[in-house]
Design a protein around this motif. Structure first.
Motif, PDB file in Angstrom:
ATOM      1  N   LEU A   1      -0.488   9.489  -6.370  1.00 44.63           N
ATOM      2  CA  LEU A   1       0.317   8.293  -6.603  1.00 44.63           C
ATOM      3  C   LEU A   1       0.635   8.149  -8.079  1.00 44.63           C
ATOM      4  O   LEU A   1       1.757   7.831  -8.456  1.00 44.63           O
ATOM      5  N   LYS A   2      -0.349   8.417  -8.884  1.00 46.16           N
ATOM      6  CA  LYS A   2      -0.139   8.259 -10.314  1.00 46.16           C
ATOM      7  C   LYS A   2       0.796   9.319 -10.880  1.00 46.16           C
ATOM      8  O   LYS A   2       1.678   9.034 -11.683  1.00 46.16           O
TER       9      LYS A   2
ATOM     10  N   ILE B   1       0.845  -1.184   0.000  1.00 45.81           N
ATOM     11  CA  ILE B   1       0.000   0.000   0.000  1.00 45.81           C
ATOM     12  C   ILE B   1       0.887   1.243   0.000  1.00 45.81           C
ATOM     13  O   ILE B   1       1.862   1.322   0.741  1.00 45.81           O
ATOM     14  N   ARG B   2       0.558   2.214  -0.846  1.00 44.40           N
ATOM     15  CA  ARG B   2       1.415   3.385  -1.003  1.00 44.40           C
ATOM     16  C   ARG B   2       0.683   4.699  -0.782  1.00 44.40           C
ATOM     17  O   ARG B   2       1.285   5.765  -0.686  1.00 44.40           O
TER      18      ARG B   2
ATOM     19  N   VAL C   1       2.463   8.267  -0.224  1.00 46.07           N
ATOM     20  CA  VAL C   1       1.728   9.520  -0.106  1.00 46.07           C
ATOM     21  C   VAL C   1       0.796   9.416   1.083  1.00 46.07           C
ATOM     22  O   VAL C   1       0.069   8.436   1.217  1.00 46.07           O
ATOM     23  N   VAL C   2       0.835  10.409   1.941  1.00 48.29           N
ATOM     24  CA  VAL C   2      -0.014  10.401   3.138  1.00 48.29           C
ATOM     25  C   VAL C   2      -0.855  11.670   3.159  1.00 48.29           C
ATOM     26  O   VAL C   2      -0.329  12.774   2.995  1.00 48.29           O
TER      27      VAL C   2
ATOM     28  N   GLU D   1       6.817  12.516  -3.028  1.00 49.85           N
ATOM     29  CA  GLU D   1       5.910  12.857  -1.935  1.00 49.85           C
ATOM     30  C   GLU D   1       6.439  12.450  -0.566  1.00 49.85           C
ATOM     31  O   GLU D   1       5.679  12.291   0.367  1.00 49.85           O
ATOM     32  N   LEU D   2       7.716  12.291  -0.418  1.00 49.73           N
ATOM     33  CA  LEU D   2       8.241  11.974   0.908  1.00 49.73           C
ATOM     34  C   LEU D   2       8.022  13.118   1.861  1.00 49.73           C
ATOM     35  O   LEU D   2       8.141  14.281   1.505  1.00 49.73           O
ATOM     36  N   ALA D   3       7.750  12.764   3.094  1.00 47.77           N
ATOM     37  CA  ALA D   3       7.245  13.773   4.026  1.00 47.77           C
ATOM     38  C   ALA D   3       8.296  14.732   4.536  1.00 47.77           C
ATOM     39  O   ALA D   3       8.029  15.547   5.376  1.00 47.77           O
ATOM     40  N   GLY D   4       9.521  14.638   4.074  1.00 39.36           N
ATOM     41  CA  GLY D   4      10.463  15.687   4.427  1.00 39.36           C
ATOM     42  C   GLY D   4      11.632  15.270   5.278  1.00 39.36           C
ATOM     43  O   GLY D   4      12.498  14.548   4.827  1.00 39.36           O
TER      44      GLY D   4
END
Lengths: 239, 239
Positions: free
Chosen positions: B219-220, A175-176, A202-203, B226-229
């Motif tokens: 996601l696509k 799951i991403r 992605v969150v 999109e890493l949270a930093g």
DNA sequence: TAGATTGTTAATCGATTAACAATC
DNA sequence: TAGATTGTTAATCGATTAACAATC
């Protein structure tokens, strides 16, 4: 890795992608109402941005309008779907079937948006019901369930204390995309090595308690400046 | 009307206020863990901003740190509460007691955040139960209930079709902060005249369907960026 | 002292807004 | 034609980052 690029070679950032998704939503509704044309200011009102932003977005995507009659709804939908992808169905799992999770399992609004909850997962054996219309499986079957349905997006509605452990299990299950209802900051770095982290995800956070707190603070600090912006105007109905 | 100003006379915008609220949350947790000092990078990690932003925020608020030992947790809490206000209890009503609304009525996380649901309201007579632990009243008693408890913040969990009507009723009942779970854009302008609108309100939207859609699109479109930093680092525990 | 962190200024970056020519 | 809207460029604005002196 390259950033996603539009037809003109410009890069699309996160904010723009989210706006495009919102345009597309509104456009589908307008089409359902029989609208053929729409102006940049109408779309802007619906999405909460200025007309200039709408025009700039479309200009960037090489979507042209008519200098007098605005943009053609069908053209916009076609082009936006070409860019964002036209998903037939969005399959998700709900991990954690407490109050919120259970409510989301049966959330009727999802159907309208093409979202389908394929299963719930829970650690509590009493919650498990594999034969229900929307089945609930033991949490340790997560990987199997996710793989069987090809699910890449999950809703996290577990207690805070279980959040990180569940997060890791979900990543392991492939799951991403995560809709995170816990108060825990979920990020890939928290479950893997700093430099060699190859698992990207992605969150989106939905912290209901924090949102309510924010309402109180905003009301107290800024009671006069929080109007939502542009006045409503009407779009052009089909003749 | 003036914007809110900090001790130095600078104005505090919405983004800053929301950050301050998040700092305060984390600080309370740190205090609970026995922390005495905290560095700007620790706080930044927890809240998802860079250390420079943290330092700049505190500098703006005239909160000083120690050039070697960071900031004192107690001082930060005291000063932030002086600015944001120290609320004993946040009372809210839940309007619309369907699946999501009912789940929120009993949402246990609220207690931890000092949020108290004083009542639910619903248009369906079958849902009404004035004698329950958290009572549910008919929707037409909204004004009375809100006034009795002095409630200024409400959660909107009604069907989209009822959203605007309920929104207006809530404004009439004196509610000014809205956590909006419907897909309808709620803004004061939609229920009053353009120019003479004196009723100001704050709306935070939680559009679950849209958030999930966004996950798929992000996601696509942007799977790698999109890493949270910032990586986690540790704060200074009490000696 | 050496090392680490604050506090502030300047530079950069990106997003928003303004303005207006083009044109349907 | 006159009026309205697009499409684009330049200007503005604000937020973020970089850099580094101050100093504990």
């Amino acid at each position: 890795m390259e950033e996603p690029r539009d037809p003109k070679g410009n890069s699309l950032n996160r904010a723009t992608i989210l706006r495009l998704a919102r345009y597309l939503r509104v456009l589908h509704k307008l089409k359902g109402l029989g609208f053929v044309k729409v102006f940049s200011n109408n779309l802007g009102d619906s999405v909460g941005v200025t007309p200039a932003v709408v025009r700039k977005d479309f200009s960037l995507l090489a979507i042209g309008g008519n200098k007098r009659g605005g943009y053609t709804v069908d053209v916009l939908i076609e082009r936006l779907e070409a860019i964002l992808g036209k998903e037939e169905s969005h399959d998700v799992v709900v991990v954690g079937c407490g109050r919120i999770g259970s409510a989301l399992l049966e959330y009727s609004e999802f159907t309208r948006d093409g979202i389908r909850v394929v299963a719930g997962l829970d650690a509590d054996p009493d919650k498990v019901s594999p034969d229900a219309r929307i089945p609930i499986y033991p949490i340790d079957q997560l990987a199997e369930v996710a793989e069987r349905h090809g699910v890449t997006v999950g809703i996290v509605t577990v207690p805070d204390a279980a959040a990180l452990q569940v997060f890791r299990a979900m990543l392991d299950a492939g799951i991403r995309g995560f809709l995170n209802f816990t108060a825990v900051e979920l990020k890939c770095q928290s479950v893997c090595d700093f430099d060699s982290c190859a698992t990207r995800c992605v969150v989106q956070n939905v912290n209901i308690g924090l949102e309510i707190e924010n309402l109180f603070y905003l009301l107290k600090m800024n009671p006069k400046s929080e109007l939502a912006g542009t006045p409503e105007t009407s779009a052009v109905p089909r003749a």
